[in-house]
Design a protein around this motif. Structure first.
Motif, PDB file in Angstrom:
ATOM      1  N   ALA A 122       0.829  -1.207   0.000  1.00  0.00           N
ATOM      2  CA  ALA A 122       0.000   0.000   0.000  1.00  0.00           C
ATOM      3  C   ALA A 122       0.867   1.262   0.000  1.00  0.00           C
ATOM      4  CB  ALA A 122      -0.935  -0.009   1.209  1.00  0.00           C
ATOM      5  N   LEU A 123       1.914   1.277   0.810  1.00  0.00           N
ATOM      6  CA  LEU A 123       2.808   2.435   0.850  1.00  0.00           C
ATOM      7  C   LEU A 123       3.530   2.637  -0.475  1.00  0.00           C
ATOM      8  CD1 LEU A 123       4.296   2.011   4.423  1.00  0.00           C
ATOM      9  CD2 LEU A 123       2.640   3.731   3.659  1.00  0.00           C
ATOM     10  N   THR A 124       3.838   1.562  -1.164  1.00  0.00           N
ATOM     11  CA  THR A 124       4.476   1.660  -2.474  1.00  0.00           C
ATOM     12  C   THR A 124       3.527   2.286  -3.491  1.00  0.00           C
ATOM     13  OG1 THR A 124       5.899  -0.215  -1.964  1.00  0.00           O
ATOM     14  CG2 THR A 124       5.634   0.341  -4.299  1.00  0.00           C
ATOM     15  N   ILE A 125       2.244   1.917  -3.412  1.00  0.00           N
ATOM     16  CA  ILE A 125       1.247   2.555  -4.280  1.00  0.00           C
ATOM     17  C   ILE A 125       1.239   4.059  -4.024  1.00  0.00           C
ATOM     18  CG2 ILE A 125      -1.227   2.777  -4.750  1.00  0.00           C
ATOM     19  CD1 ILE A 125      -1.413  -0.302  -4.146  1.00  0.00           C
ATOM     20  N   VAL A 126       1.237   4.451  -2.762  1.00  0.00           N
ATOM     21  CA  VAL A 126       1.264   5.877  -2.409  1.00  0.00           C
ATOM     22  C   VAL A 126       2.514   6.540  -2.979  1.00  0.00           C
ATOM     23  CG1 VAL A 126       1.449   7.526  -0.500  1.00  0.00           C
ATOM     24  CG2 VAL A 126      -0.174   5.620  -0.358  1.00  0.00           C
ATOM     25  N   ASP A 127       3.660   5.924  -2.791  1.00  0.00           N
ATOM     26  CA  ASP A 127       4.912   6.501  -3.278  1.00  0.00           C
ATOM     27  C   ASP A 127       4.879   6.697  -4.790  1.00  0.00           C
ATOM     28  OD1 ASP A 127       7.706   7.360  -3.101  1.00  0.00           O
ATOM     29  OD2 ASP A 127       8.119   5.476  -4.143  1.00  0.00           O
ATOM     30  N   MET A 128       4.361   5.724  -5.502  1.00  0.00           N
ATOM     31  CA  MET A 128       4.369   5.799  -6.961  1.00  0.00           C
ATOM     32  C   MET A 128       3.322   6.760  -7.509  1.00  0.00           C
ATOM     33  SD  MET A 128       5.429   2.022  -8.153  1.00  0.00           S
ATOM     34  CE  MET A 128       5.814   2.600  -9.792  1.00  0.00           C
ATOM     35  N   CYS A 129       2.328   7.100  -6.699  1.00  0.00           N
ATOM     36  CA  CYS A 129       1.239   7.966  -7.171  1.00  0.00           C
ATOM     37  C   CYS A 129       1.226   9.352  -6.534  1.00  0.00           C
ATOM     38  CB  CYS A 129      -0.108   7.279  -6.901  1.00  0.00           C
ATOM     39  SG  CYS A 129      -0.312   5.695  -7.729  1.00  0.00           S
ATOM     40  N   LYS A 130       2.099   9.617  -5.598  1.00  0.00           N
ATOM     41  CA  LYS A 130       2.026  10.863  -4.825  1.00  0.00           C
ATOM     42  C   LYS A 130       2.232  12.111  -5.668  1.00  0.00           C
ATOM     43  CE  LYS A 130       6.810  10.732  -3.351  1.00  0.00           C
ATOM     44  NZ  LYS A 130       7.669   9.973  -2.492  1.00  0.00           N
ATOM     45  N   ALA A 131       2.945  12.018  -6.784  1.00  0.00           N
ATOM     46  CA  ALA A 131       3.125  13.190  -7.646  1.00  0.00           C
ATOM     47  C   ALA A 131       1.793  13.642  -8.238  1.00  0.00           C
ATOM     48  CB  ALA A 131       4.121  12.882  -8.765  1.00  0.00           C
ATOM     49  N   MET A 132       0.872  12.705  -8.370  1.00  0.00           N
ATOM     50  CA  MET A 132      -0.448  13.014  -8.936  1.00  0.00           C
ATOM     51  C   MET A 132      -1.488  13.279  -7.849  1.00  0.00           C
ATOM     52  SD  MET A 132      -2.441  10.744 -11.731  1.00  0.00           S
ATOM     53  CE  MET A 132      -3.873  11.392 -12.573  1.00  0.00           C
ATOM     54  N   ASP A 133      -1.289  12.691  -6.657  1.00  0.00           N
ATOM     55  CA  ASP A 133      -2.346  12.746  -5.639  1.00  0.00           C
ATOM     56  C   ASP A 133      -1.721  12.668  -4.243  1.00  0.00           C
ATOM     57  OD1 ASP A 133      -4.623  12.430  -4.073  1.00  0.00           O
ATOM     58  OD2 ASP A 133      -5.369  10.694  -5.172  1.00  0.00           O
ATOM     59  N   MET A 134      -1.501  13.824  -3.631  1.00  0.00           N
ATOM     60  CA  MET A 134      -0.924  13.843  -2.281  1.00  0.00           C
ATOM     61  C   MET A 134      -1.956  13.536  -1.195  1.00  0.00           C
ATOM     62  SD  MET A 134       2.301  14.198  -2.084  1.00  0.00           S
ATOM     63  CE  MET A 134       2.422  14.561  -0.353  1.00  0.00           C
ATOM     64  N   ALA A 135      -3.224  13.460  -1.557  1.00  0.00           N
ATOM     65  CA  ALA A 135      -4.287  13.262  -0.556  1.00  0.00           C
ATOM     66  C   ALA A 135      -4.633  11.789  -0.330  1.00  0.00           C
ATOM     67  CB  ALA A 135      -5.543  14.037  -0.970  1.00  0.00           C
ATOM     68  N   MET A 136      -3.862  10.868  -0.885  1.00  0.00           N
ATOM     69  CA  MET A 136      -4.153   9.441  -0.695  1.00  0.00           C
ATOM     70  C   MET A 136      -4.084   9.068   0.781  1.00  0.00           C
ATOM     71  SD  MET A 136      -2.089   7.710  -3.862  1.00  0.00           S
ATOM     72  CE  MET A 136      -0.708   8.803  -3.613  1.00  0.00           C
ATOM     73  N   VAL A 137      -4.897   8.072   1.160  1.00  0.00           N
ATOM     74  CA  VAL A 137      -4.937   7.608   2.545  1.00  0.00           C
ATOM     75  C   VAL A 137      -4.914   6.081   2.552  1.00  0.00           C
ATOM     76  CG1 VAL A 137      -6.296   7.557   4.676  1.00  0.00           C
ATOM     77  CG2 VAL A 137      -6.270   9.624   3.265  1.00  0.00           C
ATOM     78  N   VAL A 138      -4.051   5.507   3.368  1.00  0.00           N
ATOM     79  CA  VAL A 138      -4.020   4.061   3.581  1.00  0.00           C
ATOM     80  C   VAL A 138      -4.892   3.767   4.803  1.00  0.00           C
ATOM     81  CG1 VAL A 138      -2.569   2.059   4.144  1.00  0.00           C
ATOM     82  CG2 VAL A 138      -1.696   3.855   2.603  1.00  0.00           C
ATOM     83  N   THR A 139      -5.831   2.822   4.654  1.00  0.00           N
ATOM     84  CA  THR A 139      -6.760   2.508   5.743  1.00  0.00           C
ATOM     85  C   THR A 139      -6.919   1.006   5.932  1.00  0.00           C
ATOM     86  OG1 THR A 139      -8.730   2.437   4.343  1.00  0.00           O
ATOM     87  CG2 THR A 139      -8.126   4.586   5.264  1.00  0.00           C
ATOM     88  N   ASP A 140      -7.527   0.666   7.055  1.00  0.00           N
ATOM     89  CA  ASP A 140      -8.029  -0.688   7.343  1.00  0.00           C
ATOM     90  C   ASP A 140      -6.994  -1.790   7.185  1.00  0.00           C
ATOM     91  OD1 ASP A 140     -10.778   0.087   7.947  1.00  0.00           O
ATOM     92  OD2 ASP A 140     -10.877   0.616   5.820  1.00  0.00           O
ATOM     93  N   VAL A 141      -5.776  -1.528   7.634  1.00  0.00           N
ATOM     94  CA  VAL A 141      -4.747  -2.571   7.637  1.00  0.00           C
ATOM     95  C   VAL A 141      -5.087  -3.530   8.775  1.00  0.00           C
ATOM     96  CG1 VAL A 141      -2.294  -3.072   7.920  1.00  0.00           C
ATOM     97  CG2 VAL A 141      -3.019  -0.968   6.739  1.00  0.00           C
TER      98      VAL A 141
END
Length: 161
Positions: A122-141
């Motif tokens: 999940a964190l890797t998805i955030v890292d790879m997409c953060k340039a497009m979307d800084m508002a991403m949230v990882v939940t429900d782990v």
């Protein structure tokens, strides 16, 4: 209930599992990555500048499970026989569902490895997409299911939240 990761003086201590039987042990864990509709579409169409988000996140999750004992204090190093990380793109909810699976024959469970795999994917998805979307949230782990060992089989009451 006595704490298992503390010695008689209260200091942190790795649990001795040498007297436990080796049994087949499995665990599944999940995480969600909430994002904008545009970001999810870019992931779906493989248009992210950093490359194939899901392929990279899958590899990161697998590597993380294998390195769990290096990351989480007091975890035992385990000889995993299987690690799998899968994704479900959920456009209506604007999120990616991450599910990991870990398996081994050993003296201790693989819940932490499954959680680590899902979290790092999940964190890797955030890292790879953060340039497009800084508002991403990882939940429900959380752990969805585990089997093997003294405590037996556990299934979370509601698997997908």
């Amino acid at each position: 209930m006595a704490l298992t990761h503390c010695d008689s003086t209260g200091k942190a201590s790795m649990v001795d599992v040498s007297d436990k039987s080796s049994t087949q042990r499995e665990a599944r864990a999940q995480a969600y990555v909430n994002m904008s509709a545009d970001t999810l579409l870019a992931v779906t169409d493989n248009r992210m500048k950093k490359g194939d988000v899901l392929a990279t996140a899958r590899i990161a999750g697998i590597q993380a499970a294998k390195k769990c004992s290096d990351l989480i204090p007091l975890c035992h190093p385990l000889a995993l026989s299987k690690v799998d990380v899968n994704f479900e793109l959920q456009s209506e909810q604007q999120r990616i569902y991450v599910e990991s699976y870990c398996k081994l024959v050993g003296q201790t469970g693989v819940e932490m490895e499954a959680l680590t795999a899902a979290s790092v994917a999940a964190l890797t998805i955030v890292d790879m997409c953060k340039a497009m979307d800084m508002a991403m949230v990882v939940t429900d782990v959380c752990v969805l299911e585990k089997s093997g060992g003294r405590r037996g089989h556990y299934t979370r009451a509601s698997e997908k939240t």
